[in-house]
Design a protein around this motif. Structure first.
Motif, PDB file in Angstrom:
ATOM      1  N   GLY A  11       0.794  -1.220   0.000  1.00 17.02           N
ATOM      2  CA  GLY A  11       0.000   0.000   0.000  1.00 17.02           C
ATOM      3  C   GLY A  11       0.829   1.275   0.000  1.00 17.02           C
ATOM      4  O   GLY A  11       2.006   1.291  -0.379  1.00 17.02           O
ATOM      5  N   ASP A  26       2.484  -8.884   5.109  1.00 17.21           N
ATOM      6  CA  ASP A  26       1.577  -9.665   4.262  1.00 17.21           C
ATOM      7  C   ASP A  26       2.038  -9.549   2.817  1.00 17.21           C
ATOM      8  O   ASP A  26       2.741  -8.620   2.445  1.00 17.21           O
ATOM      9  CB  ASP A  26       0.112  -9.224   4.422  1.00 17.21           C
ATOM     10  N   ILE A  48      -5.307  -4.354   8.974  1.00 13.00           N
ATOM     11  CA  ILE A  48      -3.855  -4.229   8.861  1.00 13.00           C
ATOM     12  C   ILE A  48      -3.339  -5.583   8.398  1.00 13.00           C
ATOM     13  O   ILE A  48      -4.002  -6.602   8.579  1.00 13.00           O
ATOM     14  CB  ILE A  48      -3.181  -3.808  10.184  1.00 13.00           C
ATOM     15  N   LYS A  80     -10.097  -7.457   0.073  1.00 11.44           N
ATOM     16  CA  LYS A  80      -9.332  -6.542  -0.777  1.00 11.44           C
ATOM     17  C   LYS A  80      -8.584  -7.397  -1.798  1.00 11.44           C
ATOM     18  O   LYS A  80      -7.862  -8.319  -1.412  1.00 11.44           O
ATOM     19  CB  LYS A  80      -8.340  -5.746   0.083  1.00 11.44           C
TER      20      LYS A  80
HETATM   21  O1  LIG Z   1      -1.069  -6.002   0.807  1.00 11.72           O
HETATM   22  C1  LIG Z   1      -1.800  -5.175   1.281  1.00 11.72           C
HETATM   23  O2  LIG Z   1      -2.911  -4.958   0.838  1.00 11.72           O
HETATM   24  C2  LIG Z   1      -1.282  -4.340   2.396  1.00 11.72           C
HETATM   25  O3  LIG Z   1      -0.256  -4.834   3.106  1.00 11.72           O
HETATM   26  C3  LIG Z   1      -2.389  -3.773   3.245  1.00 11.72           C
HETATM   27  O4  LIG Z   1      -2.490  -4.273   4.531  1.00 11.72           O
HETATM   28  C4  LIG Z   1      -2.177  -2.289   3.252  1.00 11.72           C
HETATM   29  O5  LIG Z   1      -1.109  -1.960   4.081  1.00 11.72           O
HETATM   30  C5  LIG Z   1      -3.409  -1.553   3.691  1.00 11.72           C
HETATM   31  O6  LIG Z   1      -4.506  -1.959   2.913  1.00 11.72           O
HETATM   32  C6  LIG Z   1      -3.255  -0.071   3.548  1.00 11.72           C
HETATM   33  O7  LIG Z   1      -3.046   0.238   2.212  1.00 11.72           O
HETATM   34  P1  LIG Z   1      -3.077   1.740   1.739  1.00 11.72           P
HETATM   35  O8  LIG Z   1      -2.087   2.460   2.578  1.00 11.72           O
HETATM   36  O9  LIG Z   1      -2.677   1.721   0.290  1.00 11.72           O
HETATM   37  O10 LIG Z   1      -4.478   2.213   1.947  1.00 11.72           O
END
Ligand SMILES: O=C(O)[C@H](O)[C@@H](O)[C@H](O)[C@H](O)COP(=O)(O)O
Length: 324
Positions: free
Chosen positions: A113, A142, A226, A251
């Motif tokens: 992200g 992740d 998270i 997501k």
């Molecule tokens: O692989 C992933 O999708 C990420 O590790 C996820 O946990 C991300 O950190 C958050 O969704 C925030 O993402 P943004 O900062 O882009 O909103």
């Protein structure tokens, strides 16, 4: 954290101050004196030491031991994303120096992200030359189960945005095995962590029995997720595995591996980097007084056993907080 209590505890600590493992607030006189100063390069800084309610996952992770001892929470609010990036680079570089000196290694866990863009200043002077990059060991909290050169890959995101610009030995960048299934990749990653514990690269938390990473640099989704730990998903209650997998991530892409809460909550330091109005609701819930032990957002379940948790935010992200 109690926001109103946090405001009372407003302090003048510079962005680098969170690295000092102080347990007490600075003297009130100093607080008042410096908090009046309009320093553009400093955040609107709200610092609070609190023992947030321990969510079920964290409590389980400690296997009955008194959780939350020695944990500290801070909230930094920046005028501009640029200021946040400057402060985040300084925070990370100072932790790198501390752990490289203390342990001879610095274990850094990244999310995907927007976090990666926020880390861009690390690849610029003075940090490009001053950070002991050879001590860095990089992990992902992740990862999407896609090839490493895929647009959705968190490894690729970090490689393009940071890792290709700094001299970390390639053998110390721990990408997932993208030839495996989600389940296989999670097992493989956990095995890798176990080996690195044996080698002494990763520390072990004596109190939780889970790996203790030096710092986790994390983002949060608008829904309060998270890592790949999503609201209402049973994975948030995983309390045995270090790394697990999900095949129905809300997501996209759906298949991911993720660290579990016991691992996240055993960290020495966590930086939660959250910007933008889209996240104001989750920030408000996470930092409001009205926490309950049920219906917690995943971000609320991130409660360190013995560490320092710092929110790096901007004004839109905290726009729903009172007394900010
Ligand atoms: O692989 C992933 O999708 C990420 O590790 C996820 O946990 C991300 O950190 C958050 O969704 C925030 O993402 P943004 O900062 O882009 O909103």
């Amino acid at each position: 954290m109690s926001v109103s209590a946090a405001v009372t505890a407003t302090t003048a600590a510079s962005p680098s101050r969170p690295l000092v493992a102080h347990r007490r607030s600075p003297p009130a006189s100093r607080v008042a004196a410096v908090s009046r100063r309009p320093l553009r390069s400093r955040p609107h800084l709200v610092v609070s030491s609190s023992r947030a309610p321990i969510p079920p996952a964290a409590a389980m992770a400690t296997d009955g031991a008194a959780p939350g001892t020695g944990s500290k929470k801070k909230l930094l609010i920046f005028d501009a994303e640029e200021d946040l990036a400057v402060s985040l680079a300084k925070y990370t570089a100072e932790l790198s120096e501390k752990f490289a000196a203390e342990r001879g290694a610095f274990t850094v866990v990244l999310s995907g992200g927007s976090l990666i863009k926020a880390l861009r200043k690390l690849a610029e002077p003075p940090y490009l030359d001053s950070v002991e990059w050879s001590k860095w060991h990089v992990f992902w909290v992740d990862e999407r189960v896609v090839p490493k050169d895929h647009e959705d890959s968190n490894y690729k995101l970090a490689l393009d945005g940071l890792l290709s610009k700094v001299p970390i030995p390639t053998g110390q960048v721990y990408a997932i095995n993208d030839a495996l299934s989600a389940e296989g990749a999670a097992d493989d990653y956990e095995t890798c962590l176990k080996q690195l514990i044996k080698n002494g690269v990763i520390a072990m938390s004596q109190s939780t029995g889970f790996p203790r990473f030096d710092v986790m640099l994390l983002g949060m989704g608008p829904d309060g997720h998270i890592a790949s730990l999503f609201p209402g998903h049973p994975l948030v209650n995983e309390n045995q595995r270090w790394v697990t997998y999900i095949k129905d991530s809300p997501k996209p892409p759906p298949e991911r591996i993720t660290f579990t809460f016991p691992v996240i909550n055993s960290s020495a330091y966590v930086a939660m980097v959250v910007t933008g109005a889209g996240k104001a609701g989750a920030v408000q819930k996470a930092l409001s007084d009205k926490q309950t032990s049920s219906d917690l957002l995943p971000v609320e379940m991130a409660v360190l056993q013995d560490g320092e948790f710092t929110w790096f935010t901007d004004k839109p992200a905290v726009s729903m907080l009172q007394n900010k």
